[in-house]
Design a protein around this motif. Structure first.
Motif: not given
Ligand code: FAD
Length: 403
Positions: A262-268, A45-50, A237-241, A187-191
């Motif tokens: 190897e891009l994973g899911p993007r979260r905003a 769910g949360d793809v961030r690295g803290l 950016l979220l919907t770009a290929s 907006t921070a886009i994290v992947a």
């Protein structure tokens, strides 16, 4: 039926869950309330690295949590900071400070899952998941709290309310505490992604005209990308290929890491600044994002929140009544300076790196070049990033000596 507790922690996010585990360790009866469900083994769910600073490591060690995280942590041994399109960069190295790491990257959902497991295993903690705060009525020696769950309402009371319910804190609102809020318009886009030439244990921060971009190591080729964008550009950016998104990131970072793949899911994550005007109220204390929500550019928000928790525990250790006004006033006084400095630091960076005039870009490059050339400046920056400016804490020192 009314259920009585010593503390009610509203919000079982990273700050609230940590606080609850610490409070229960003092023998207090703790209710933990959150609208979410417990985190299951199905992560993602949360793809961030803290990035956890040494002040956070100390607290998590004192609470017996660091060893459970150890297999998931990636040390950061150097941080490379540069600006796109301008001369000037600097590298901060752990070796210069004589420490094994400047910080450790922990996957956010792994941290929350570890905390949830500890909440379930710690005696004295009663979790109320899928439950939200409805009303809150403070009295002289207790606060009555009405909770709403999926099926029913529950009435509890506690001698201390810990507001850990995030930027839009309902507890803060119930107490009528004002908050200074401003929207960064970013907006921070994290992947997660892979890089062709991993620079082991290296984090990179690259300031670009669209905002800062960061790469944090997850071990091997896998990295966490934080691509800050103007909020108006976030949707595209979220919907770009995946290929188009990776090409955009490649343009911003250059080829230092080789090709991205190897891009994973993007979260905003929309970015705001939020500062509560008071940290305490009768029988209530605000911690974490409920007190201060800051820009993630310097990876300081959670580290600041965990210093809130550490100071709260230091103020409450050995006391009979956790909600005494003198104790809470002591907490507020002890947190003021660290919070002010940390907010100013991240807000100052956000302002400086949001400006796009050519001379400002050159100034940023010169500032980084100065950091590279002036060791004291670089050391001061590293000390701040590592949480070495944390205020003194007798309780933490005691637990450290006991280990
Ligand atoms: C993109 C990004 C990257 C970041 N990277 C870093 C980093 O590398 N290092 C770092 O130190 N910090 C970082 N941060 C900051 C960090 O994520 C936050 O500081 C931290 O999550 C704050 O935790 P919290 O528990 O205070 O708040 P939250 O995580 O917001 O948790 C609040 C909890 O309260 C619950 N809640 C809300 N309202 C109610 C209610 N009415 N009743 C019951 N429950 C409620 C919510 O469900 C939630 O679980 C980053 C932030 C972002 C956006």
């Amino acid at each position: 039926m009314l259920r009585e507790f010593d503390c009610a922690v509203v919000g079982a996010g990273l700050a609230g869950a940590t606080a609850a585990i610490g409070l229960a360790g003092f023998g207090l009866r703790v209710a933990v309330i959150d609208g979410r469900s417990p985190v299951s083994a199905a992560l993602g769910g949360d793809v961030r690295g803290l990035a956890l600073a040494s002040s956070s490591q100390q607290l998590l060690t004192a609470l017996g949590l660091w060893s459970a995280l150890r297999d998931h942590l990636t040390p950061i041994r150097q941080v490379h900071i540069s600006t796109q399109g301008h001369y000037g960069s600097t590298t901060l190295r752990a070796a210069t400070m004589g420490v094994p790491a400047l910080g450790y990257v922990c996957p956010a959902d792994q941290l929350l899952m570890t905390l949830d497991a500890a909440l379930a295993a710690t005696s004295g903690i009663t979790p109320f998941y899928a439950t939200t705060l409805q009303t809150l009525v403070p009295a002289a020696d207790r606060v009555a709290v009405r909770l709403t769950g999926a099926q029913s309402e529950t009435l509890i009371s506690a001698r201390l309310i810990v507001a850990a319910d995030g930027s839009h804190s309902a507890v803060r609102r119930h107490y009528g505490i004002a908050a200074q809020q401003s929207d960064y318009g970013q907006t921070a886009i994290v992947a997660n992604l892979s890089v062709e030439h991993p620079q082991l244990h290296t984090a990179s921060e690259r300031f670009t005209s669209a905002g800062p971009c960061a790469l944090l190591p997850l071990g091997g080729a896998r990295h966490v990308l934080v691509r800050t964008a103007r909020s108006a550009d976030a949707e595209s950016l979220l919907t770009a290929s995946p290929a188009a998104f990776l090409a955009d990131v490649q343009t911003r970072f250059g080829w230092r890491y080789g090709r991205f793949s190897e891009l994973g899911p993007r979260r905003a994550h929309p970015l705001i600044l939020n500062r509560a005007q008071q940290l305490v109220a009768p029988r209530a204390v605000l911690i974490g994002n409920a007190a201060n929500t800051i820009h993630p550019n310097a990876a300081q928000g959670l580290n600041l929140a965990l210093r809130d928790v550490a100071t709260l525990l230091d103020c409450l250790v050995g006391g009979d009544d956790p909600g005494l006004s003198a104790t809470l006033a002591d907490y507020a006084a002890r947190r003021a300076q660290d919070q002010q400095h940390t907010v100013n630091f991240s807000h100052g960076l956000a302002r400086l790196f949001a400006l796009e005039a050519p001379l400002v870009g050159m100034g940023r490059g010169l500032a980084l070049a100065a950091c590279e050339l002036l060791p004291p400046l670089r050391s001061a920056l590293m000390a701040r990033l590592m949480g070495w400016r944390a205020p003194p804490n007798e309780w933490l020192r005691g637990t450290h000596e006991a280990h």
